[in-house]
Each structure stands twice: as structure tokens, then as C-alpha cells.
Design a protein around this motif. Structure first.
Motif, short mmCIF file in Angstrom:
data_model
loop_
_atom_site.label_atom_id
_atom_site.label_comp_id
_atom_site.label_asym_id
_atom_site.label_seq_id
_atom_site.Cartn_x
_atom_site.Cartn_y
_atom_site.Cartn_z
N SER A 1 -51.77 1.66 18.08
CA SER A 1 -51.93 3.19 18.26
C SER A 1 -52.27 3.21 19.67
N LEU A 2 -51.51 4.17 20.50
CA LEU A 2 -52.02 4.41 21.70
C LEU A 2 -52.73 5.36 22.02
N VAL A 3 -53.41 5.99 21.21
CA VAL A 3 -54.28 7.05 21.33
C VAL A 3 -55.62 6.84 20.69
N ILE A 4 -55.50 6.86 19.03
CA ILE A 4 -56.62 6.60 18.47
C ILE A 4 -56.33 5.63 17.06
N PHE A 5 -57.52 4.50 16.99
CA PHE A 5 -57.27 3.74 15.63
C PHE A 5 -57.78 4.35 14.64
N SER A 6 -57.32 4.84 13.53
CA SER A 6 -57.88 5.41 12.37
C SER A 6 -57.11 4.99 11.18
N LYS A 7 -57.62 5.70 10.07
CA LYS A 7 -57.05 5.51 8.72
C LYS A 7 -55.50 5.64 8.73
N ALA A 8 -55.04 6.42 9.69
CA ALA A 8 -53.54 6.60 9.63
C ALA A 8 -52.83 5.21 10.20
N SER A 9 -53.60 4.45 10.80
CA SER A 9 -53.04 3.21 11.38
C SER A 9 -52.93 2.13 10.44
N THR A 10 -53.39 2.07 9.13
CA THR A 10 -53.14 1.34 8.11
C THR A 10 -51.68 1.16 7.48
N GLY A 11 -51.55 0.10 7.05
CA GLY A 11 -50.16 -0.18 6.39
C GLY A 11 -49.94 -1.55 6.49
N MET B 1 -68.80 5.69 25.78
CA MET B 1 -68.68 4.27 25.40
C MET B 1 -67.15 4.28 25.50
N LYS B 2 -66.83 2.75 25.32
CA LYS B 2 -65.49 2.53 25.65
C LYS B 2 -64.57 3.08 24.68
N TYR B 3 -65.01 3.54 23.46
CA TYR B 3 -64.13 3.75 22.34
C TYR B 3 -64.76 4.53 21.10
N TYR B 4 -64.25 5.53 20.62
CA TYR B 4 -64.98 6.25 19.71
C TYR B 4 -63.86 6.72 18.76
N THR B 5 -64.38 6.42 17.36
CA THR B 5 -63.40 6.97 16.36
C THR B 5 -64.41 7.41 15.07
N GLU B 6 -63.94 8.20 14.28
CA GLU B 6 -64.67 8.60 13.01
C GLU B 6 -65.18 7.74 12.27
N GLU B 7 -64.17 6.72 12.19
CA GLU B 7 -64.20 5.50 11.04
C GLU B 7 -65.40 4.71 11.51
N MET B 8 -65.90 4.56 12.86
CA MET B 8 -67.02 3.75 12.92
C MET B 8 -68.11 4.09 12.38
N LYS B 9 -69.26 3.31 12.11
CA LYS B 9 -70.41 3.64 11.34
C LYS B 9 -71.52 3.99 12.53
N ILE B 10 -71.61 5.22 12.72
CA ILE B 10 -72.34 5.79 13.80
C ILE B 10 -73.29 6.75 13.26
N HIS B 11 -74.59 6.71 13.39
CA HIS B 11 -75.62 7.45 12.84
C HIS B 11 -76.42 8.33 14.01
N TRP B 12 -76.60 9.56 13.71
CA TRP B 12 -77.46 10.32 14.45
C TRP B 12 -78.90 10.49 14.06
N LEU B 13 -79.98 10.26 14.48
CA LEU B 13 -81.09 10.51 13.80
C LEU B 13 -82.05 11.47 14.83
N HIS B 14 -82.87 12.39 14.11
CA HIS B 14 -83.90 13.28 14.52
C HIS B 14 -85.32 12.84 13.95
N VAL B 15 -86.17 12.31 15.00
CA VAL B 15 -87.17 11.79 14.56
C VAL B 15 -87.32 10.87 13.18
N THR C 1 -64.95 12.47 21.30
CA THR C 1 -63.42 12.12 21.75
C THR C 1 -63.47 10.73 21.94
N PRO C 2 -62.17 10.19 22.16
CA PRO C 2 -62.16 8.57 22.03
C PRO C 2 -62.88 8.14 23.24
N ALA C 3 -63.53 8.78 24.10
CA ALA C 3 -64.45 7.87 24.74
C ALA C 3 -65.97 8.57 24.79
#
Length: 1412
Positions: free
Chosen positions: A1098-1108, A1165-1179, A1194-1196
Motif C-alpha cells: 500500500s502506497l498510502v496506508i496499510f489496513s484491513k483492505a490490504s489483506t488478501g 509518529m512514523k506511521y498511524y493506522t486505525e488497526e494499531m492497538k492505541i489507547h487514550w487515557l484520562h487519569v 493521519t498516517p503520521a
């Protein structure tokens, strides 16, 4: 007692000192001459103090960055009175600064105690005891250490008790009262070594430690023995090369870097008041590995002579060249202290072991080293010399003191005093202090000179046959009265003279010297004379030789040693030995050696001496020990028959003769009985006086001489024997000693009684018991031996033999014997031999083991019987045991008290031993794994197994269905000795190969076998695998193919690509990519030349659409190959995990970005995609996407936006980027930030406007609402996107900055459309849309259809600055260059389907509501 000794000594010294002081005082007050003498004494003392201070400059120490600790001032012992203070001083230097610890009698001093005061003042360390008690008497030690090592210094403190009042003093005449001690009686202290060190044989570079422990009797704390270490009688002290540590009861010497200079005899002397105890051992140092094979060893014993302002003379000793080629010459190197830059002093090798090094700089210090050269190369350098300074050695002789008046004086040089413009006087006493082959060292006495102008000297020389004087030092004037004249001819005579000069002129030339002849080159010494080796110990020999007839300045000797019959000569010493006697250590007992000697001088080594006669290493011959147990066997009134036991120790040679002395009771003189020696241990002493009482002594003699006499015998009365019973039997011996029995043998009595002897009785009793038991009480034995049974192993017994005749049984002297276990019979675990082994409890130098079978000595060794004896253990070995080896075997040890044993091999035991021997002689090779197979490329079959161990001589063969397989091409057989693997590769594995495969192994005596059955399903599976490998090989060999199949590659830039490698290509070869059976056309041309192909997924973003399912094919006219990979499930998760790892490691700290709707937290960061396991926490509370919180990115960049923040939204915010190995966390603190000002202060529409307005034509429409904002906002009205201005039709107004209105006069159809009102200030604003429609009078009012048109938020015209928050986590690595900064980041697009927080409004009114 030790303290008392010290007190006596102190009083004696104090008395002498007081007497001397009294005399000095008397002279000072009685004579002015004495006062003047005292001043001259002080003047000399001042001069000596200046000399000592300047002498430090002669030796420049190493740079501080590389030096270990060193005591400049050591501790000094003190004797003090009780209740008085004492202070111990020491000064230490080193870098890093040494740490000093204090010990009392080897125990660390408690620094927390108020009794001790320890101080450190810039390297001066003190230990103060404010109030001494008697228990403070001890040895105190200061140990200084840093990373380069440690040193110690010791001193004793003796606390004396004050004498009580009332006791008289013999020193009452003193002007003050001193308590006196009584006279001391010295006590001898005996030293006993508990553990000592032995000879050491090391190699250059080794670390050698010599340690000893000892006890002192009596053991007095304040009078401990002093440990003194010596090497070849030279006392050693702590240095860079020698470390000495001593404590109470132990001492240790360490050579941290062994060198040939360290070789020699090391002696430890424990010195006490009563003498000393000495222990010595030899330390040998062999040459280390040379830099080049065959190169010589390093020279040694570097000495510096005649150091002067600009030159020194370096000498050394040559290395031994027993196994290397002769030395061609030497190179001398120098290095200034504090540097590591070695400079070679001579351009060409010098052949003698002495070299003058000129060209030094005055005041500089140097190290020197030497390297030897032969035809193979250059040796390692020698150990460096001690540092030496290039200074004038006579500089301090020119010092003198000048009195300035009163008590003041000054020490200066003679020439520092100006006394007119004088020309120096003529030097005198010119002489040669040293002569050599090519140089002469001259010395002279300067004339008295008081001028300040500097003086220098010129030296002139002339050959004895020439008349013209030549000046030697034309370029460099000499300032010291000492100079070396170089470049002289060998063996010639010269005259020398010297002139003194200064700036005012020169003196007359001195008187010429007597003719001085340089030395002639005499060559190396002649070979030493006859070499004689004599026995010393069982591991050493003493070598002596005659000195060479032409020594030629002999330095020492090298001794070579060789095993007899070998030509492999080795060095017995690696450092020249000065004497013509040397003890060669470390030899093998029983081995025979020959020796030779070479002499050494500064030119090299002499020829070898003649070889010594071969000599076996045994203990040195000594005289035999004393005979013992003198017995009286018969007496007739005029003679006595004596018998005795032979000496226990023969001293190395047989005892062949005896001498007897007699002594008559009442006399004091012992008289010899026999002039010729006695050969037997039975002798009749004649010519005795009847009735007299005699005592006898016996001497044993051997080749070494006459031994010590025996103890005097019992007093024998010379009375004729008339008893009817027989006399005592003698020479009782024991053999066949077993666990419970022993065979006793004896000789017949000399005195038989009145009738012939008819038999013998043998009695025994336990040692110390009076309870005797007769072994043959029922009948006397007629022969002179008897087997005693029923004994206990390990118990000592006493035996006696009584001879019997018709009159009865006589008596005999008892004999003691300790029963020991019988001989052992075993089977050797390695060879399978039968071994009968016996260890003798007694043995002498001439003892032999005699083996017998059925009591007959074994002399036939043709059946493989071997007798092997080592020390006190003898073995009878059966190399080929069989049924004929059954029987009774015995062994006896000669020259002992009948030491012997026996063992009977029965038929049952023999069968077991033969079976065990067969198992050992025919062993089975143990296998780790049985025979197995593995399919190789090309469909070849590899059969293999692994044994526990095999040797290089192993043989084997492989069979298939009992037919041997050929190991030659195309098949292959091999083995690995270290791994124990044996393998066979079968090239053609086909349908005909079904069956049993066997390997047979033979390794020496051991054999082994393993089989593998391949039939049925097992064979079919193996055949299918082989055919697959064969087809794969054909595929790879014949056409284009994938050498590495498809794999996923995640780059450091977070790019995801498919990679494969192809091979066997040509120009027409084509590569195609597919995803889910649909061909993919990559961007740009495909380059196959590199052999590596890459497809970005994928030239833009690696995601579930890239599976196959991805597939690559490569083909040309020769064939086609393909590779396939599926990216889904676990494979997809692995890729996401790698991306998460890269993103987490590159994540920047959280940044704040203000949006129109709230606050946005950004993490680049170098790369961001929704498939990454990223958590936001408040207190610590996990946030999720909602109307209040918008999570995206965004991708970055990953973002989290807080809509309409309030005070509840304050606190710590975290982002967690999680991979399988680690969690990356970034934190920001929003505690100081609530709702931003631009949220409350931006332009807002509070209400009053409808969404839809319907009005009749020609009516007036007024749109009014309330607005707010700080600063006051601007209001703009738009119609269908075009701004509306006040004119005749429209009226735009804003009253008080709060009430905004748009009035449309006489509404017509042209006024219909979408009207927009915008309210905006610097913080942003809002916009509201109103749809206006009109109808004609009389028409039906159209139905209003309101649409949901939420308020639109207008961002501020420029960024709003918010004070930076407190960052909790450490600063991360900088963001990648391609990631935009927070200031330039755009707000993410809101998710679709999100409703506006402002509800839709609709209004149907012909006339809008107006604000009143």
C-alpha cells in the motif's frame, strides 16, 4: 615477656642519650671552640639536607595517571608510657588518590570509636591514640590502595606501664624522674612452618604466588616475627614487580608478571629475637612464546651505569639459546618517563652486552630495554630498567654553606659567589674510572673556584705513538668533572689531559694521565670443564663443573639437560648462574639424564662442555640407619652368639657389612670386636670373661659409609647356658598376610638344649594384652613355618615361637605385627587385564617385590604375565587371562619385616572375571541415536546415526537387504569424530530400495550395529518426499525460479512490501504480481537484474483492505515458477505489531492544538493506522470515541480531540502504543488548562433566528437575534453566498454589540433564498443559515420544510497560543522529518453521521417576531 624486652632496650638507649646530651651541654658552656664545632656540625647538616632534597630529582617517577600507591614516608615504631598520646604518620602518593585503611594486629580499626583519631591532610595520613593503654600494644598497619594495586607499611606501638611509687631507681642522679624497668631475660621464640611453598616452574607473563603459614611459640602479640623475603640472598621489598603481604601467622610474596629476572632461589626468613627460621624453594621462568618462530628469548638483568648529563651505559645478560639459533646482536631502546614512545638507540645490532647511550637531555629521566636478534627474527623486549635521570653526579659536591650572621646560613654552589673576574684553576687527579674496548670514563678533581661565572672543561687525548693532542669535546663543553670518551680503538694506549675554562679564559692543561689501554676483544669464554652430576633428592640432581680456563670477564653459566637417549636438550636455568654448582629441579624420579654447561660473558655464550655421565634421579645415597633388636642366642661362658635386625633404611645401597662394639659393665670405653666386617647377621663373640656383664652395639655399613650405631643391647651375663629346653628361635618373619591369617616363618635356635628339637609352638596375643593363645596347641609343627588363623583385620598382634624337645618348650622374644588387608584382585576397566595389586606398608631403597604362584617364584613370562612396580605398589598383570590362571598367588617384600600377602583365585571367581574381561575386550559402541534418514536435495537419501564417542580409526559399512552399499561415487560415506556422527548418502533412492538398511561399526575393540526398516507406508512416504525433492531440484536447475519465496518486509519508514529473490534468469524472463487472482501492475519498471523483487502493498496506508492472497510468477520459454503468500489473520497481526513497534519507538511527546470546537492532543509518529492497538487515557480512565471525544489521526499522527472542554477535562492524559513486547507511553498534564478562552470568548449566536421563514410579498421581513463575544464580534449577512450591504432594500444593524438584525423591505420573489448570518471575532465565531421564501397575496401559504442546518463553527483567523503544559514523560526522540509540526497540522475531518449539538429549528410565520 616481649613487652619487657622492649622496655629494657628503651631504658638503655635513653640513658646513653642523656649522657651524650650532658656532655654536649658541658662543652657548649666551657669553650668557644666547642660552639664553633657545633656550628660546623649544623652547617654540614644543612648541606646534607639540600643534597637529599635535590637527589629526588635524579629519579623521576612515572606519570601520575598510571601509578599505583607508594609510601614516601613509612610508619615508625613508638614506645610510649601509659596514659600518654601517640601519633603514627605516613605519607602516600598515587593516582587515583589511594584510600588508606588502618589495622591493629591484622584487624580493621573501628573508626567510629572515639579512642582513635584518623586524619588525611593532602596525602599525609595520621592515626592518633589520645590516651594509650597497655592493651594498645600491637602492630599497626596502614594499607593504601587504588585501582593499580596496594601497598602497606607497619609499625609497632609498645605501651609501658609507669612504675609504682616507693621503688628505688638506679638513675636517681637524673635531673628528672623516669620510671625504670627491671632487667629483662630474653625468651627464645620458636617458629614452626605449617604450610610452605615448593619449587615453581612458570612462563614469562605468569602470576606466581609463594605463601607460607607458621606458628610462633610463645605467640606474643607485640613480638611477632618479621618476614623477610630473599632472592639469591638479595632481600626483596615491595615494588612494581614484587608484592609482599604479611599478617600474623602468614606471609605471601606475589610476582604479578613473572620474568626471567625473577628466576632464582627464594628464601623466607622469619626473624625473631632468638634467631630465625628459613624455608627456600626454586622459581624457574621459561621464555614465553616468541613474536616470530625461532626468535631468541628476551635479554635480562638490565643495569644502568655511569649516568651523567648526556649519556648512560646500559648492560644486560644474554638469553639462553639452547633451542634457538645463535644471537647476531642486540637493539637498545629508550623511553622518557611519562610517555610510551620507545626510540631505538643503535641503528645496527651490537654484538656485546654493553652499550653507551649518548644524546640524552640533561634533567630528563629515561627507561631502557634491550631486544635480541638472530637469523629468525627479533625477540620480545626485556623487562624495562628502573628510571634514571641524566644529571651531573658531582653536582652536590660543589655545595657549601655560608654564614650570614647570627644563626642564619645559606647553602649555595661554589660558583654562585662572585669573587672577581677569575680564571679557574687547573684540574688535578685525572684518572680513568672505567675502561672498555671502545671508551674510557675519565674523572678529575676541580680546582677550588669562588667565581660566579660558569666553568666548563675540555678534554684532550693523544695516542701513545703520536705527539699531537686532539681535543675530544669540541662541540659540547663539559660542565661536570666526569666524561666518557668514546670511539677509541681496541687494545691501544692513550694519554688524556683536561683544561678548565670560563668566560674569562682557560686554565693550564692538567698533568697527563698514565698510559691508559683500552680492553682487547678476547671473545667468549672457553668451554667449562668436566661436568659431574650427583644425587640430591628424588626430583633433583646436583651439577658441578670445572670453571673455564679462559673466563674473559665471565658473567655466569647456562645448564642444559637431556633425557638419556634423546637429543631434545632443554634449559635447566633461564637466568645466568654465577657459581659452578647448580641444583636442577623438577626432574622425574627414576629417569636418567645427561647435562652440559655453557659459560657466558658480554660477547655471548661459549661452546658446550662435554656431556656428563648419565645419572638416574634417585634420592642421594646416605649411610644406613642403625640396626636394632640385638638378641642373645647362646652362651657357653666364654663366648656369646648374637643376632640383630638389619637397618630399616639402607640409604640407597645395600647394607653389606656390620661392625660390633662391646662394653663391659663398669667400664666407660667401647671396644671393637671385629676388624674385618661381618657379612651375616649372626656372630659369635669370643674371648669373654665368665660371669661378666656385657652390652653390645652394632653398626651397619654400605657404599655410602658407616651408619649410626644401634642402641646398646640389654645387659647380657656371660654365664654358660645349661637349661635343658632349647634356646630362642630367631629371624621371625611374616608372609601371606591376609584379613584373618598370617604365615609365620623362623630359623632354628642356635642352642638346642640337652636333646634334639622335636617341634615348635606358635603363640599370639593382641598388642597390650597378656592373654596368649597357642595356634597349634594340639601338636607341635616339625617344620619352621606355621599359618596362624582366626585373626582380626587392622589389629596389632604379638607373636612368639617356642622350640620344644624332650624336656619341654623353650622361650622366644615376642615380635609385633599389624595385620593389613590382603592384596586386591581386579579387572582393568580399559584393557580387561587381570591385576593382582599389593601396597606395602614398609619399603626401603633396596626392597623388591617377589611374586609367587603356589609359593614358587614366577619366572615364566611367556604367557603375557607382567610385573609392574611403582613406589610401594606392585602389580601382577595377566595380559591374556584364561582357565590356567586359577591358583594361589603370593607376594613378599624383601628387606622388610616380612611384609607379604597372598590371594587365591577360585574357579567361580575366575569365571566372573573372564566374563567381565571379555566384555571389556569386546565392547559395544554406545549409540546416542539409532540409524535414521533424511531426504536431501535431488532426492538423495542420507542415512545417519550418532555414537557416544568414536575415534579417528573407526571403520564402518552400510548394507541394504544384506548387500553392502558402495561408498564411492555417486554415493558418499563420512564421519565426524568430535560429534560421533556416521553418515551414508545414497544417490538413487527408488522403488527397488524398499527393505532393511543396516550399518556395522568397528572402533578398535568396540563394535556396534543399527538397522532401519523402510517398508510399506513408511517407505512410500520416504519415496514421495525424495521424488518431490528431486522435482524441486530439476525445477531450480532448469528454468527461472524463486531462490527465496515471498515474504513480508516492514521497513524502518513503516513501508510494507512483498520481497522475493529470483534466480536463473535471462533477458526474456517476466515477473507478474497478483492479488486475489487479479494482476497488479506495479509503478515503474521491474528490475530483475539484482535478483531481488519488491512490491509495495500500500502506497498510502496499510489496513484491513490490504489483506488478501498475493502471488508472484516468473516465467520464460524454459518454464515457470510461482510463489504465494496470504496476508490475513496472524500474518496481518504480525505486520501491525511491527508497525506499532516502529510507531511507538518514534512517537513524540504529546502536543496541544486548538480547534474551533475544543482542544486536540496530537502525537506524531512514523506511521498511524486505525488497526494499531492505541489507547487514550484520562487519569487512568480509558477514553473511547464519542460526541465529547473524537479519536482519529493521519498516517503520521494520532489525535484525540476534546469537544467543548470544561474543568472536568483537566488532568493527565496518556497515549499508549502497544506491541506484543512493549507498551510505549506518552503523557501530558492539562491540570492547568480548563476550557480555552477562545471557546468562551468567540463570537456566538445565542438565539432568536428561525430556520425557515415564509412571508407574503410586499411585506417587511426583520431577522433579529442576540449575539455575544469578547471582544465584540462583527456581524455579516450573506444572501446565497454574497454579502448583503445596507441600501434602500436592506437594512443591516448591530445595536450595543448584542442585537443584530437584517430588515428586508417590501419582500419580493427575488428576495427568496438562503441567508447566512456570521458572528466572528479574533477567537472565531459561528454562522447560522435561514431559508426565506415568499408567496403572493391570495395564494396558499406553502408548507415549511425545515432542514437540519446546525450552526457552523468558524475557526480563528490565526492560531491561538496556549501556555505550554507540564510534560511528565522524558523527552522522546525527534519526530521524523516527514512529519509536520503541530502548528502546521490540520484538524482531522469529523466522522460522518455525527449530529450537531444544536437542535434544528423551524418557524412558520408570515411576520417574524421582533425584539421590543
Amino acid at each position: 615477656m616481649a613487652a619487657t624486652v622492649a622496655r629494657h632496650k628503651h631504658v638503655h638507649v635513653s640513658h646513653d642519650c642523656h649522657s651524650a646530651q650532658s656532655k654536649v651541654v658541658a662543652k657548649q658552656y666551657t669553650s668557644s671552640e666547642v660552639v664553633e664545632d657545633d656550628y660546623h656540625h649544623k652547617q654540614e647538616t644543612r648541606i646534607q639536607g639540600v643534597v637529599r632534597k635535590k637527589m629526588v630529582e635524579k629519579y623521576v617517577r612515572e606519570e601520575s595517571m598510571i601509578r599505583g600507591p607508594q609510601f614516601l614516608t613509612t610508619l615508625r615504631s613508638h614506645t610510649v608510657w601509659e596514659h600518654t598520646p601517640v601519633k603514627l604518620y605516613c605519607t602516600v602518593e598515587g593516582y587515583p588518590t589511594p584510600l588508606v585503611k588502618w589495622y591493629k594486629d591484622g584487624v580493621s580499626i573501628d573508626m567510629s570509636s572515639i579512642k582513635y583519631n584518623v586524619q588525611d591532610n593532602v596525602g599525609i595520613h595520621t592515626l592518633e591514640i589520645a590516651k594509650c593503654e597497655t592493651d594498645d600494644t600491637a602492630q599497626y598497619t596502614a594499607v593504601a590502595g587504588n585501582i593499580h594495586g596496594q601497598v602497606s607499611t607497619q609499625a609497632s606501638v609498645i605501651v609501658k606501664r609507669i612504675r609504682e611509687e616507693g621503688h628505688s631507681s638506679s638513675y636517681a642522679w637524673l635531673p628528672y624522674t623516669i620510671p625504670m624497668l627491671p632487667e629483662i631475660k630474653y625468651t627464645k621464640i620458636n617458629i614452626t612452618f605449617l604450610e610452605t611453598f615448593g619449587s615453581v616452574f612458570g612462563t614469562e607473563g605468569d602470576t606466581v604466588t609463594l605463601a607460607a603459614t607458621m606458628t610462633a611459640t610463645p605467640n606474643l602479640a607485640n613480638l611477632q616475627p618479621e618476614a623477610q623475603w630473599f632472592r639469591d640472598d638479595h632481600r626483596l621489598s615491595d615494588s612494581k614487580w614484587v608484592k609482599i603481604e604479611s599478617a600474623r601467622g602468614e606471609t605471601k610474596l606475589t610476582l604479578p608478571h613473572l620474568n626471567k629476572d625473577d628466576e632464582g632461589v627464594y628464601s623466607l626468613r622469619m626473624v625473631t629475637k632468638g634467631g630465625d627460621a628459613v624455608h627456600s624453594a626454586f622459581v624457574s621462568c621459561a621464555d614465553g612464546p616468541p613474536p616470530v618462530p625461532g626468535a631468541p628469548g628476551a635479554p635480562m638483568d638490565i643495569k644502568i651505569h655511569d649516568a651523567n648529563r648526556d649519556y648512560v651505559i646500559v648492560s644486560w645478560k644474554p638469553p639462553n639459546t639452547t633451542t634457538e639459533g645463535p644471537i647476531i646482536g642486540y637493539f637498545v631502546d629508550r623511553c622518557e618517563t611519562g610517555s610510551e614512545n620507545w626510540v631505538q638507540c643503535n641503528d645496527s645490532p651490537i654484538k656485546i652486552c654493553k652499550y653507551p647511550v649518548p644524546g640524552l637531555f640533561e634533567g630528563h629521566s629515561y627507561y631502557f630495554r634491550v631486544r635480541a636478534i638472530n637469523s629468525h627474527g627479533i625477540s620480545k623486549p626485556s623487562r624495562i630498567s628502573d628510571p634514571i635521570a641524566a644529571l651531573d653526579p658531582t653536582e652536590f659536591e660543589r655545595l657549601h654553606a655560608i654564614k650570614l650572621g647570627g644563626k642564619l646560613d645559606v647553602v649555595i654552589y661554589h660558583h654562585d659567589v662572585e669573587d672577581g673576574k677569575k680564571i679557574p684553576g687547573t684540574p688535578s687527579k685525572l684518572h680513568a674510572s672505567e675502561t672498555d674496548r671502545t671508551y674510557v670514563v675519565l674523572s678529575w678533581k676541580p680546582a677550588p673556584y669562588q667565581g660566579q661565572a660558569p666553568v666548563w672543561y675540555y678534554i684532550e687525548k693523544v695516542g701513545l705513538s703520536l705527539g699531537a693532542w686532539q681535543r675530544v669535546n669540541t662541540q659540547v663543553p663539559v660542565r661536570s668533572p666526569r666524561y666518557a670518551v668514546f670511539d677509541l680503538s681496541e687494545g691501544k694506549q692513550y694519554l688524556f689531559r683536561v683544561l678548565a675554562a670560563n668566560m674569562y679564559g682557560s686554565s693550564e692543561a692538567s698533568e697527563p694521565t698514565e698510559p691508559i689501554q683500552t680492553q682487547e676483544l678476547r671473545g667468549v669464554p672457553s668451554a667449562p670443564g668436566q661436568v659431574v652430576a650427583t644425587r640430591e633428592t628424588d626430583t633433583s640432581l646436583l651439577i658441578q663443573w670445572a670453571e673455564p680456563k679462559e673466563p674473559n670477564n665471565l658473567i655466569g653459566y647456562y645448564i642444559d639437560v637431556c633425557v638419556k637417549g634423546s637429543k631434545d636438550w632443554g634449559s635447566a636455568n633461564h637466568k645466568p648462574h654465577k657459581n659452578n654448582k647448580f641444583v636442577v629441579q623438577g626432574l622425574t624420579t627414576g629417569e636418567t639424564y645427561t647435562f652440559r654447561v655453557q659459560a657466558i660473558n658480554e660477547l655471548g655464550l661459549s661452546d658446550e662442555s662435554q656431556e656428563s655421565s648419565p645419572l638416574s634421579v634417585k634420592a642421594a645415597l646416605t649411610t644406613p640407619s642403625a640396626p636394632y633388636d640385638i638378641a642373645l642366642l647362646a652362651c657357653d661362658g666364654e663366648s656369646m652368639v648374637l643376632n640383630w635386625k638389619h637397618p630399616v633404611h639402607s640409604g640407597g645401597s645395600p647394607v653389606v657389612e656390620y661392625y660390633i662394639d662391646k662394653h663391659r659393665h663398669g667400664e666407660h670405653t667401647w671396644r671393637e670386636i671385629n676388624i674385618p666386617p661381618i657379612k651375616e647377621r649372626l656372630f659369635k663373640v669370643e674371648h669373654l670373661s665368665a660371669g661378666a656383664v656385657y652390652e653390645f652395639m652394632v653398626y651397619g655399613g654400605s657404599l655410602a659409609g658407616l651408619g649410626a650405631p644401634s642402641a646398646p643391647s640389654k645387659a647380657f651375663h656371660c654365664d654358660a647356658w645349661t637349661i635343658p629346653e632349647p634356646g630362642p628361635a630367631y629371624d621371625m618373619t611374616f608372609c601371606e598376610i591376609r584379613d584373618d591369617s598370617v604365615l609365620v616363618e623362623w630359623k632354628a635356635p642356635v642352642y638346642t638344649g640337652t636333646s634334639p628339637i622335636t617341634g615348635y609352638f606358635v603363640d599370639f596375643a593382641k598388642k597390650g594384652s597378656d592373654e596368649w593363645h597357642c595356634s597349634n596347641e594340639s601338636h607341635a609343627v616339625s617344620h619352621r613355618y606355621h599359618k596362624v588363623t582366626g585373626l582380626e583385620v587392622g589389629v596389632s598382634y604379638v607373636f612368639r615361637v617356642r622350640a620344644a624337645n624332650a624336656e619341654g618348650a623353650g622361650c622366644c622374644t615376642p615380635r609385633c605385627l599389624l595385620l593389613l588387608p590382603e592384596m586386591t584382585c581386579t579387572v582393568d576397566e580399559e584393557s580387561g587385564d587381570f591385576i593382582l595389586s599389593f601396597e606395602s606398608c614398609q619399603i626401603t631403597e633396596n626392597s623388591h617385590f617377589v611374586w609367587k604362584k603356589f609359593y614358587k617364584e614366577i619366572t615364566d613370562f611367556s604367557k603375557g604375565i607382567v610385573i609392574k612396580t611403582e613406589g610401594n605398589i606392585s602389580k601382577l598383570i595377566f595380559k591374556h587371562p584364561d582357565q590356567g590362571d586359577m591358583g594361589c598367588f603370593s607376594v613378599a617384600v624383601t628387606n622388610t619385616d616380612g611384609v607379604s600377602a597372598s590371594h587365591e583365585i577360585h574357579a567361580e571367581e575366575l569365571e566372573k572375571m573372564l566374563a567381565k574381561s571379555y566384555g571389556i575386550r569386546h565392547p559395544v559402541i554406545p549409540l546416542k541415536t539409532q540409524l535414521a534418514y533424511k531426504i536431501l536435495e535431488r532426492g538423495r537419501m542420507r542415512f545417519w546415526l550418532q555414537a557416544e564417542h568414536i575415534s579417528s580409526a573407526v571403520t564402518y559399512k552400510f548394507l541394504a537387504n544384506n548387500n553392502e552399499l558402495s561408498p564411492t561415487n555417486p554415493n558418499h560415506a563420512s564421519h565426524d569424530v568430535e560429534a560421533g556422527i556416521i553418515e551414508f548418502v545414497l544417490d538413487h533412492f527408488t522403488e527397488d530400495s524398499e527393505g532393511t538398511f543396516t550399518v556395522q561399526i568397528e572402533d578398535g575393540k568396540a563394535r556396534g550395529q543399527s538397522s532401519l526398516v523402510l517398508i510399506g507406508a513408511d517407505f512410500k512416504a520416504a519415496l514421495a518426499d525424495a521424488e518431490h525433492q528431486r522435482s524441486e531440484y530439476v525445477r531450480v536447475k532448469d528454468g527461472p525460479h524463486f531462490s527465496e519465496f515471498l515474504s513480508v518486509h516492514v521497513g524502518d519508514d513503516c513501508s510494507v512490501a512483498l520481497i522475493c529473490k529470483v534466480d536463473n534468469l535471462k533477458k526474456e524472463t517476466a515477473l507478474h504480481w497478483f492479488k486475489d487472482a487479479v494482476e497488479i501492475t506495479p509503478e515503474g519498471p521491474v528490475n530483475l537484474a539484482s535478483g531481488t523483487c519488491k512490491l509495495p502493498i500500500s502506497l498510502v496506508i496499510f489496513s484491513k483492505a490490504s489483506t488478501g492472497i498475493y502471488k508472484a510468477t516468473i516465467s520464460d520459454n524454459r518454464g515457470k515458477d510461482q510463489s504465494q503468500i496470504e496476508i490475513s489473520g496472524h500474518a496481518f497481526d504480525e505486520i501491525i505489531n511491527k508497525l506499532s513497534k516502529l510507531a511507538g519507538s518514534s512517537a513524540t511527546e504529546l502536543a496541544i492544538h486548538c480547534t474551533a470546537t475544543g482542544i486536540q492532543l496530537q502525537c506524531h509518529m512514523k506511521y498511524y493506522t486505525e488497526e494499531m492497538k492505541i489507547h487514550w487515557l484520562h487519569v487512568e480512565r480509558k477514553l473511547s470515541h464519542s460526541e465529547k471525544v473524537r479519536i482519529g489521526g493521519t498516517p503520521a499522527m494520532a489525535t484525540m480531540e476534546i469537544i467543548e472542554p470544561t474543568d472536568k477535562d483537566k488532568g493527565l492524559y496518556h497515549i499508549q502504543i502497544i506491541d506484543t513486547d512493549k507498551t510505549y507511553t506518552r503523557t501530558i498534564d492539562l491540570s492547568g488548562h480548563g476550557k480555552p478562552d477562545h471557546i468562551d470568548n468567540r463570537g456566538k449566536v445565542l438565539g432568536g433566528l428561525p430556520d425557515v421563514v415564509t412571508i407574503m410579498e410586499k411585506k417587511t421581513l426583520s431577522l433579529t437575534c442576540t449575539v455575544c463575544g469578547d471582544p465584540k464580534p462583527q456581524v455579516t449577512w450573506l444572501k446565497n453566498g454574497a454579502e448583503v450591504y445596507t441600501d434602500d432594500q436592506y437594512l443591516v444593524s448591530l445595536e450595543s454589540g448584542k442585537f443584530a438584525s437584517l430588515t428586508i423591505k417590501r419582500v419580493s420573489l427575488e428576495d427568496c433564498g438562503r441567508y447566512t448570518m456570521t458572528v466572528q471575532n479574533k477567537y472565531g465565531g459561528e454562522s447560522v443559515d435561514i431559508v426565506v421564501s415568499a408567496y403572493k397575496h391570495g395564494d396558499t401559504i406553502p408548507q415549511a420544510k425545515p432542514t437540519l442546518t446546525p450552526k457552523s463553527i468558524i475557526p480563528p483567523k490565526r492560531p491561538i497560543e496556549i501556555p505550554g503544559p507540564k510534560v511528565v514523560t522524558p523527552a522522546p526522540s525527534p519526530a521524523p522529518s516527514h512529519v509536520s509540526s503541530p502548528a502546521g497540522a490540520k484538524s482531522p475531518t469529523s466522522p460522518k453521521g455525527l449530529k450537531s449539538p444544536t437542535p434544528a429549528r423551524s418557524m412558520k410565520s408570515p411576520t417574524p417576531t421582533r425584539r421590543k
